[in-house]
Structures are given as C-alpha cells and as structure tokens.
Design a protein around this motif. Structure first.
Motif, mmCIF file in Angstrom:
data_model
loop_
_atom_site.group_PDB
_atom_site.id
_atom_site.type_symbol
_atom_site.label_atom_id
_atom_site.label_comp_id
_atom_site.label_asym_id
_atom_site.label_seq_id
_atom_site.Cartn_x
_atom_site.Cartn_y
_atom_site.Cartn_z
ATOM 1 N N ILE A 120 -8.626 55.569 40.303
ATOM 2 C CA ILE A 120 -8.724 54.004 40.663
ATOM 3 C C ILE A 120 -8.817 53.032 39.450
ATOM 4 C CG2 ILE A 120 -10.205 52.411 41.714
ATOM 5 C CD1 ILE A 120 -11.135 54.591 43.794
ATOM 6 N N VAL A 121 -9.436 53.632 38.413
ATOM 7 C CA VAL A 121 -9.467 52.820 37.266
ATOM 8 C C VAL A 121 -8.131 52.693 36.475
ATOM 9 C CG1 VAL A 121 -10.729 52.905 34.906
ATOM 10 C CG2 VAL A 121 -11.983 53.313 36.771
ATOM 11 N N PHE A 122 -7.465 54.043 36.647
ATOM 12 C CA PHE A 122 -6.286 54.036 36.080
ATOM 13 C C PHE A 122 -5.450 53.030 36.660
ATOM 14 C CE2 PHE A 122 -1.909 55.422 36.821
ATOM 15 C CZ PHE A 122 -1.456 55.549 35.496
ATOM 16 N N VAL A 123 -5.176 52.863 37.953
ATOM 17 C CA VAL A 123 -4.392 52.039 38.743
ATOM 18 C C VAL A 123 -4.687 50.595 38.328
ATOM 19 C CG1 VAL A 123 -3.743 51.045 40.931
ATOM 20 C CG2 VAL A 123 -3.966 53.483 40.657
ATOM 21 N N ILE A 124 -5.811 50.153 38.360
ATOM 22 C CA ILE A 124 -6.341 48.722 37.950
ATOM 23 C C ILE A 124 -5.988 48.487 36.656
ATOM 24 C CG2 ILE A 124 -8.197 47.114 38.063
ATOM 25 C CD1 ILE A 124 -9.729 48.740 40.045
ATOM 26 N N TYR A 125 -6.334 49.247 35.599
ATOM 27 C CA TYR A 125 -6.002 48.976 34.223
ATOM 28 C C TYR A 125 -4.539 48.935 33.822
ATOM 29 C CZ TYR A 125 -6.527 49.065 28.996
ATOM 30 O OH TYR A 125 -6.681 48.644 27.843
ATOM 31 N N ASN A 126 -3.814 49.832 34.484
ATOM 32 C CA ASN A 126 -2.368 50.101 34.374
ATOM 33 C C ASN A 126 -1.639 48.716 34.777
ATOM 34 O OD1 ASN A 126 0.109 51.186 33.453
ATOM 35 N ND2 ASN A 126 0.508 52.201 35.486
ATOM 36 N N VAL A 127 -2.068 48.096 36.022
ATOM 37 C CA VAL A 127 -1.650 46.962 36.470
ATOM 38 C C VAL A 127 -1.858 45.654 35.571
ATOM 39 C CG1 VAL A 127 -1.529 45.306 38.172
ATOM 40 C CG2 VAL A 127 -0.972 47.785 38.834
ATOM 41 N N VAL A 128 -3.169 45.746 35.285
ATOM 42 C CA VAL A 128 -3.651 44.632 34.266
ATOM 43 C C VAL A 128 -3.025 44.398 33.116
ATOM 44 C CG1 VAL A 128 -5.621 43.694 32.961
ATOM 45 C CG2 VAL A 128 -6.005 44.354 35.312
ATOM 46 N N VAL A 129 -2.639 45.788 32.186
ATOM 47 C CA VAL A 129 -2.121 45.691 30.958
ATOM 48 C C VAL A 129 -0.932 45.227 31.084
ATOM 49 C CG1 VAL A 129 -1.129 47.253 29.270
ATOM 50 C CG2 VAL A 129 -3.834 47.532 29.879
ATOM 51 N N HIS A 130 -0.054 45.658 32.260
ATOM 52 C CA HIS A 130 1.405 45.283 32.405
ATOM 53 C C HIS A 130 1.510 43.788 32.775
ATOM 54 C CE1 HIS A 130 2.452 49.468 32.322
ATOM 55 N NE2 HIS A 130 3.686 49.230 32.178
ATOM 56 N N ILE A 131 0.516 43.223 33.635
ATOM 57 C CA ILE A 131 0.608 41.638 33.656
ATOM 58 C C ILE A 131 0.295 41.075 32.521
ATOM 59 C CG2 ILE A 131 -0.928 39.909 34.902
ATOM 60 C CD1 ILE A 131 -1.287 41.793 37.159
#
Length: 578
Positions: free
Chosen positions: A58-69
């Motif tokens: 869950i942390v990976f999904v959120i952080y991955n999306v945030v970094v790409h944004i």
C-alpha cells in the motif's frame, strides 16, 4: 551523532525505499511475525482496492504515484518558468536604452525632468540630485583555472559601461596552487585600469575544518571585502552588492543594472534580499558530447524551474548576488566541507539567519556558461574523457546533498530555541520540497522506475493485484506525459536561448571580444532533435547515479577532493575571425 544522522538522510531514505520494496514484493519473508504484519497477497474480487495488499505494498502504491506526480509537476513548472522567462528577458533587454547614465564619481547623472523617488523602477528614475550608486564587489573564485579563462571573463566584465566606476573585482585564489600568485599579478596588472578596483586574495592551506575549493575561496575573499568596507558597515551606510560567479561565467551588463533596478524598487526589503539568475550553456555546447550537453541542460532546468512567477523561494545556481550588509549579518560564507555547494548553502544560511524572512528575487538576465570539455586525445578518447569529467562535476554538484542535512539541523534548532515555529510556514514547506526534489527525488524516481519496469516484465499480468496493475499503468502514463512536457520545455528553451545568444553576440561584437564562443541551437539539426531522446538517459547517468554515489559516501566522509573541470579555449581561426 545528530550531525552524522542528518547528513546521511538521503542515504537512509534510499535504504528505506529498498526495504519497502523488499517487504512489499520479496517472497523470502516467511516467518510468522512477518506474515502477521505483512499478510500474503491473495487477490479477491476487485471490491476494495486495498484488500489483499500488505502494508508495504500500500505504501509502495501511494509513494510511487506521488513521486511520479511530482515528476510531472516539475515539467509543468518548468514550462511555466520558461514562458515567463522569455517575456521577462525581453523586457529586461528593452530597458537598456532607459538605463540612467552615471558620472565618473559613481553617482546618477542629473537629468532634466521632474524629480522622482529612488524607490521607483529604473525605467522611471529621473533624479535631479546625485544619488549614491551600488558598488558591485564581484568575487571570481578559481582554483587551478586556466589563465585564458580568467582573462576572458575579466574582459567581458571590463567592457561594461559601469565597470570603472562601480566594479570591485576580487580574485579569490588558492595559495596551495603553485601558479596562483603569478596569475593574480598578471591579471591585476592587465586590468587595474579597467575597474574601480581589482584585488587578489589567497586562501591559505591547512586551516582546520576547511577544504580547497570554491566555497573556501569565496569565504576568504568575502572576509576581505567586509574589512575593506568595515567603516560604512558600522555606520549602516554600506551600498555594496556582492556577486559570486564561476571563473568561466560571462555576465551581461544588464545583470547588474537589473539588480540595481530591483534593489531601488524594493529598497525597504533590500537588506534581506538575494538575487539569482538562470544559467545558459551557449558557448561550446555544439562541440560537447550529447550526454554532456543534455546533463547541463537538465542542470540549468533544475534552477529555472524554481523561478516561476509565484515561487516561494528561488534557488541560485553558480551565480548570485546579495548585499554585503546581509553577508556580514549572517557571518559570511561557510568554508567547511559541508558547504561545497556554496550557492545553495549560502541561500539556506541567509534563510535561517533571517528567521525565514529572506527574499529571493529573480534576475531574468542569464549567466553564460561553458560545458565541460577535455583536451586529452582526439576522437572517442576525448569524448570518453569529457564524459568522465562531467561525471566528476556531477558528483561535486550532488555532494551538495549535505545541505539537506544542514537544513534539517537548522530546522530542528529553530524549533528548539525559538518560540515561533518556522516549520509551519508554507514557504518553509516549499523550501523543504525543493531540497527533496534536488537531493532525494532523482534517485528515488530512478529506483521506482527501474523496479516498476522489471517487476511488470517478470510478473505475468494475470498474477498482478488489480491495484498494483493500475498503479504501474498510471505511473507509466505519467512518465509519458512528463516526457512530452520536458520536450515542450526544450522548445521554449530554444526560443529563450536564441534571445539571449543574439544579445550576447551583439555585445561581444561591439566590445570587440570575439573569442567567447557562440553555440546556436537549430531545432531541425539531428543533434538537437536527438537530445530529446537522450535527456532521460543523461538525467540518470549524471543525476541519479552521482546522487546515489554521493549520499552513500556521506556515511563515512563529508570531504570531497575539489577537482576543477576543464574549460574550452575558443580559437579565433575556428570562429572565422582571422
């Protein structure tokens, strides 16, 4: 211990990211304890998007999306900055005919017309009474720099109309360099009649806690400037602006007149202002290897992205100016190993010493810079040596990740000893975000991108959890959009590059200084078209890799041996002058 922990923050963040990926996707965690904390992934019908994912996933999904944004937001901000930069640079160049002439005593010349306040912009100043002008104390740090490079830089400054009345040049030399005294003597002798003053300072070796390099040389020269103007500082009548530049930097006369305009137009805030400008590589870029050229483009873009109209704080890159009174108030420049990124470090020091009230103003006249070059061998040997030289320069740039630790320590110290909480200010969050973007995001983004590509290649689509599949697809779309946005920014950069280069060519022609190098950009040239594909590759090689190299080196040392990058020589025959 706190100093070590804070300086290693970027390194710890990479370890934490790697641990998150292991906990999220490794099949080696089989103990009952780990299975209880991180339950195995069982894919139920897609009702709850998080059901079946463990905490790390869950942390990976959120952080991955945030970094790409954040990556996409960077390209949007960059395009916005360039759009404004084109407009403001044109306006600044158009103000040149309105520049107020000065007398030989360094005062504004009397002009017929109604008297106006000195607080008005330069294009409105029309004073009957002489007013004191700014003295520009220009620090030219160098360590093992070529004499020809320094001569050309001084020639460019000497051709400015206000040079003899307002420019004080300080050659910040390193005493341990064997030829430093001889070079300084030659330069002082050659240019003593072209400036208000030209002085040389020699940073002595062996001072405990200091290293040879730009930051130490600047700090030592600044102490000399403070002593020269000590009496006016004591009487609070100091009207000196300190400008720090690189040995190969060519500054337009408009840079200094724009600082004067901004200074007088905001005179009530002048004692807490720092002035930064964009940098442009327009001298030898066409002769540089494409990866080196792209690396310097991205380095320039990083600074320009912070110079949009509503920026909370702009980050200086190589060239910046600030009042001598502010420099003296904050205790001058630091010269310890953690201050190797002297431009950003001085901005942070001024920011914290003014309790977060520092104002950064953008001067929309760029500083002309050279790409790294090599004179070893020919053909591919020279190309390889230039690649290596650019990596060494990138490592020195990324060694500035120590400034994130400096900012963390100062933030904690402010929370401990001040009643008002600096951390809760929006502009403080903006500053921390820029530090994260500079020292954390490049390596995090590269690791996440590589992992996402490899994991999706190794894992059949049917075995991917729907939320993970969505995250990988969404971030892939964001990468595509960021690539498109970066290419749009390159188009805008080429328009701005043409404006700046044409202005500099005209100035150099009028000053009869032909050997400064001019690199035109023509979008239809294959080398310039191919840059658009090489930017992500170069960003990884000269951005993420040296960042990882630097931040893990900080676990055992904060010292880096300062090595000067070779600068090109522009032969007149090659330029078609002779």
């Amino acid at each position: 211990m706190l100093v070590w922990l804070s300086r290693c923050l970027p390194g710890f963040s990479i370890i934490a990211l790697a641990a998150m990926l292991v906990f999220a996707f490794s099949g080696l965690l089989t103990s009952a304890l780990w299975l209880r904390i991180f339950p195995p992934s069982i894919f139920p019908p897609f009702e709850d998007p998080w059901n079946g994912l463990n905490i790390a996933q869950i942390v990976f999904v959120i952080y991955n999306v945030v970094v790409h944004i954040q990556m996409c937001a960077f390209t949007v901000r960059l395009g916005w900055s360039f759009t404004n930069m084109i407009k403001q640079t044109r306006l600044a160049l158009q103000r040149r005919p309105l520049e107020v002439p000065i007398t030989s005593t360094g005062h504004v010349e009397t002009i017929a017309g109604p008297k106006m306040s000195i607080n008005k912009p330069m294009d409105q100043i029309d004073e009957r009474t002489p007013a004191p002008e700014l003295i520009h104390a220009i620090i030219l740090p160098n360590y093992c720099e070529d004499l020809h490079t320094l001569e050309t830089t001084l020639k460019v400054l000497a051709c400015h109309p206000r040079a003899k009345a307002q420019y004080e040049i300080y050659l910040a030399m390193e005493l341990k360099e064997e030829s430093s005294m001889m070079k300084a003597a030659q330069l002082v002798s050659a240019f003593e009649d072209h400036f208000l003053g030209i002085h040389s300072t020699f940073h002595p070796p062996g001072i405990q806690g200091e290293i040879a390099g730009k930051s130490s040389n600047v700090a030592f020269a600044a102490r000399s400037i403070i002593e020269v103007h000590r009496s006016s500082l004591r009487m609070d009548e100091c009207n000196v602006m300190v400008t720090v530049m690189d040995a190969d930097t060519h500054l337009s006369r408009d840079y200094f007149t724009e600082i004067r305009r901004l200074h007088y137009n905001n005179i009530t805030e002048a004692n807490r202002a720092i002035y930064c400008c964009p940098i442009i590589f327009d001298r030898n870029s066409n002769e540089s290897p494409i990866l080196v050229r792209c690396a310097d483009l991205l380095w320039s873009f990083a600074g320009i992205s912070t110079m949009h109209p509503y920026t909370a704080i702009a980050i200086p890159t190589s060239v910046y100016s600030l009042p001598l009174s502010l420099a003296e108030r904050v205790g001058g420049w630091d010269s310890d190993p953690t201050a190797i990124g002297e431009d950003l470090h001085m901005l942070l020091k001024c920011y914290f010493e003014t309790s977060g009230n520092l104002i950064s103003r953008v001067v929309y006249i760029p500083a002309s810079q050279c790409n790294v070059s090599s004179d070893r061998g020919i053909g591919w040997r020279r190309t390889v040596d230039t690649w290596l030289a650019r990596y060494r320069q990138a490592l020195r740039h990324m060694w500035g990740a120590l400034d994130s630790g400096f900012a963390a320590r100062r933030t904690i110290g402010y929370l401990r000893f001040h009643q008002r909480c600096l951390f809760l200010r929006p502009r403080h969050f903006a500053l921390l975000h820029l530090l994260w973007e500079a020292h954390f995001m490049p390596c995090h983004l590269t690791i996440l991108m590589l992992f996402s590509v490899l994991y999706t290649l190794w894992t059949p689509a049917g075995l991917l959890h729907p939320t993970l599949a969505w995250a990988f697809g969404f971030t892939n779309t964001l990468r595509t959009l960021a690539f498109i946005g970066l290419n749009i920014s390159v188009v805008l950069y080429e328009r701005w590059h043409a404006i700046c280069l044409n202005s500099r060519m005209k100035d150099m022609h009028e000053a009869n200084i032909p050997d400064t190098g001019f690199s035109h950009r023509i979008w239809s040239r294959p080398q310039h078209l191919f840059e658009r594909l090489c930017l992500p590759v170069s960003g990884t090689i000269y951005g993420a890799v040296p960042t990882i190299h630097a931040v893990f080196s900080h676990f055992w040392t904060d010292r880096l041996v300062y090595r000067v990058s070779k600068k090109p020589k522009f032969v007149l025959e090659e330029l078609g002058v002779l």
